[in-house]
Design an enzyme around this catalytic site. Sequence first.
Site, short mmCIF file in Angstrom:
data_model
loop_
_atom_site.label_atom_id
_atom_site.label_comp_id
_atom_site.label_asym_id
_atom_site.label_seq_id
_atom_site.Cartn_x
_atom_site.Cartn_y
_atom_site.Cartn_z
N SER A 142 -2.06 -32.09 58.86
CA SER A 142 -2.95 -32.26 57.85
C SER A 142 -4.25 -32.34 58.32
O SER A 142 -4.80 -31.57 59.08
CB SER A 142 -2.57 -33.28 56.57
OG SER A 142 -3.68 -33.27 55.50
N ASP A 171 2.31 -25.55 49.47
CA ASP A 171 1.15 -26.41 49.90
C ASP A 171 0.03 -26.22 48.75
O ASP A 171 -0.59 -25.31 48.72
CB ASP A 171 0.51 -26.18 51.41
CG ASP A 171 -0.30 -27.37 51.74
OD1 ASP A 171 -0.71 -28.14 51.04
OD2 ASP A 171 -0.52 -27.37 52.97
N HIS A 206 2.96 -29.43 51.35
CA HIS A 206 2.32 -29.81 52.48
C HIS A 206 2.83 -31.17 53.26
O HIS A 206 2.34 -31.20 54.52
CB HIS A 206 0.98 -30.65 51.51
CG HIS A 206 -0.29 -31.05 52.66
ND1 HIS A 206 -0.99 -30.29 53.16
CD2 HIS A 206 -0.70 -32.18 52.95
CE1 HIS A 206 -1.72 -30.72 54.17
NE2 HIS A 206 -1.66 -32.07 53.80
#
EC number: 3.1.1.74
Length: 296
Positions: free
Chosen positions: A165, A211, A243
């Site tokens: 991320s 995601d 995600h």
Amino acid sequence: MSVTTPRREASLLSRAVAVAAAAAATVALAAPAQAANPYERGPNPTESMLEARSGPFSVSEERASRLGADGFGGGTIYYPRENNTYGAIAISPGYTGTQSSIAWLGERIASHGFVVIAIDTNTTLDQPDSRARQLNAALDYMLTDASSSVRNRIDASRLAVMGHSMGGGGTLRLASQRPDLKAAIPLTPWHLNKSWRDITVPTLIIGADLDTIAPVSSHSEPFYNSIPSSTDKAYLELNNATHFAPNITNKTIGMYSVAWLKRFVDEDTRYTQFLCPGPRTGLLSDVDEYRSTCPF
């Protein structure tokens, strides 16, 4: 009784010289082949070996305390018990995440012959560029402040970074700033900057088709497309994944992360077979899409 004539003697001498020359040539060719890659570690790889939860090396751990860490929030170092030198990798968690979310990756990668630090960031809200600085600080820590058991196992010329991320965004940022890195692997990466045309570090970007936090259409894919085609790069999109796919054990992430690091940190061409042409894709595969600048 056998009599050796001058002609036969000359013939035998010529044959002996030829055999000796051939033997010398064989030795000369074999020596460079054996010495061609001093970084090769571990047995010949197989798909099942890379999909397994752990690799061929037994792993030890060392804590990097927050108080002793300069520039990042501490973490855990995973390293092979076997005495040798290895490439070193720093991994950052994502926004609000801690090292526990990436610990599985640290141990798994170390078990394939790397020294790995899974870090905590200074705060869980740190932005990508801050995480880039912290990844860099973590690499420095392993080289200078870790115990001798860790330091003596690291080849300082073979370093790489990974992150999830915003940690993936930090990975991209550091790769753009440190061309000496051997590899970078952003995992479902997030960053406001969409152009990374100055990256020359071999980069594997792993996105996820479901995601909604860092949608591949506005993050992973533009990131990949902006990296020059002259750079060794690959884009792998996980099928039916969100995600947070990198936060739990994932055989696809594990397999291709290890293969990428082996190929570019260890310069081990035995792993090229897993990257070129790459995984099967489609509805029945764990991979929705794969593209690259093969051949590597």
